[in-house]
Design an enzyme around this catalytic site. Structure first.
Site, PDB file in Angstrom:
ATOM      1  N   CYS A  47     -54.687 -22.751 -13.145  1.00 34.42           N
ATOM      2  CA  CYS A  47     -54.197 -24.043 -12.676  1.00 34.42           C
ATOM      3  C   CYS A  47     -54.502 -25.074 -13.765  1.00 34.42           C
ATOM      4  CB  CYS A  47     -54.864 -24.434 -11.369  1.00 34.42           C
ATOM      5  SG  CYS A  47     -54.446 -26.109 -10.831  1.00 34.42           S
ATOM      6  N   ASP A  54     -55.040 -18.650 -10.857  1.00 34.82           N
ATOM      7  CA  ASP A  54     -53.940 -18.439  -9.917  1.00 34.82           C
ATOM      8  C   ASP A  54     -53.535 -16.984 -10.026  1.00 34.82           C
ATOM      9  OD1 ASP A  54     -53.552 -21.012  -8.836  1.00 34.82           O
ATOM     10  OD2 ASP A  54     -52.366 -21.633 -10.562  1.00 34.82           O
ATOM     11  N   GLU A  70     -39.209  -3.615 -23.774  1.00 29.48           N
ATOM     12  CA  GLU A  70     -40.221  -2.570 -23.929  1.00 29.48           C
ATOM     13  C   GLU A  70     -41.423  -2.953 -23.074  1.00 29.48           C
ATOM     14  OE1 GLU A  70     -43.494  -0.420 -25.077  1.00 29.48           O
ATOM     15  OE2 GLU A  70     -43.376  -2.502 -25.749  1.00 29.48           O
ATOM     16  N   LEU A  71     -41.865  -2.036 -22.217  1.00 33.01           N
ATOM     17  CA  LEU A  71     -42.848  -2.359 -21.189  1.00 33.01           C
ATOM     18  C   LEU A  71     -44.240  -2.718 -21.722  1.00 33.01           C
ATOM     19  CD1 LEU A  71     -41.899   0.152 -18.366  1.00 33.01           C
ATOM     20  CD2 LEU A  71     -41.341  -2.277 -18.565  1.00 33.01           C
ATOM     21  N   HIS A  88     -46.985 -23.027 -11.484  1.00 32.32           N
ATOM     22  CA  HIS A  88     -46.238 -21.856 -11.001  1.00 32.32           C
ATOM     23  C   HIS A  88     -44.767 -21.935 -11.415  1.00 32.32           C
ATOM     24  CE1 HIS A  88     -49.226 -21.684  -7.363  1.00 32.32           C
ATOM     25  NE2 HIS A  88     -49.795 -21.325  -8.497  1.00 32.32           N
ATOM     26  N   GLU A  89     -44.173 -23.084 -11.212  1.00 31.42           N
ATOM     27  CA  GLU A  89     -42.752 -23.271 -11.521  1.00 31.42           C
ATOM     28  C   GLU A  89     -42.465 -23.055 -13.009  1.00 31.42           C
ATOM     29  OE1 GLU A  89     -43.986 -25.584  -7.932  1.00 31.42           O
ATOM     30  OE2 GLU A  89     -44.793 -25.375  -9.964  1.00 31.42           O
TER      31      GLU A  89
END
Length: 133
Positions: A47, A54, A70-71, A88-89
């Protein structure tokens, strides 16, 4: 409407945030629409106001075009945020923009399902669809 002075200029740097690179590999089935859904169950950021962590489930769902993400690089990219103060946004929109820049998918949706904080649950969705005109 005036901006709350406590938040003034707090997140102006997010779009220029230097993140680890998202690597890609060549899609061998670009002629076909198919969906890739990647779920990160332990996404963590900070935060920007309180400095407290968060937690979220972050889901990236996309229809690839010529490249796929690629993971391992995505995992490192997402782990980067554990020390970043970000709303968050903003994190959902930043991830969306970075995935689009990396692999230019036909379409993509990023969903951040954030854990309850202060009695409030937040779910943020952002999407992109390639213009085919």
């Amino acid at each position: 409407m005036p901006q709350n002075s406590n938040y003034a200029n707090l997140q102006t740097h997010i779009r220029q945030l230097k993140t680890p690179p998202l690597e890609t590999w060549e899609n061998q089935y670009p002629h076909r629409d198919y969906t890739i859904e990647i779920t990160h169950l332990e996404f963590t950021a900070v935060c920007p106001k309180t400095g407290l962590p968060d937690f979220a489930t972050l889901r990236v769902t996309y229809v690839p075009d010529k490249e796929c993400v690629e993971l391992k690089s995505l995992k490192e990219y997402l782990l980067f945020y554990r020390d970043v103060g970000i709303f968050h946004e903003h994190v959902v929109n930043k991830v969306l923009e970075d995935v689009v820049a990396a692999c230019q998918p036909r379409e993509v949706e990023v969903i951040g399902d954030f854990n309850v904080r202060g009695g409030i649950k937040t779910v943020v969705r952002a999407s992109y669809q390639k213009n085919t005109d």
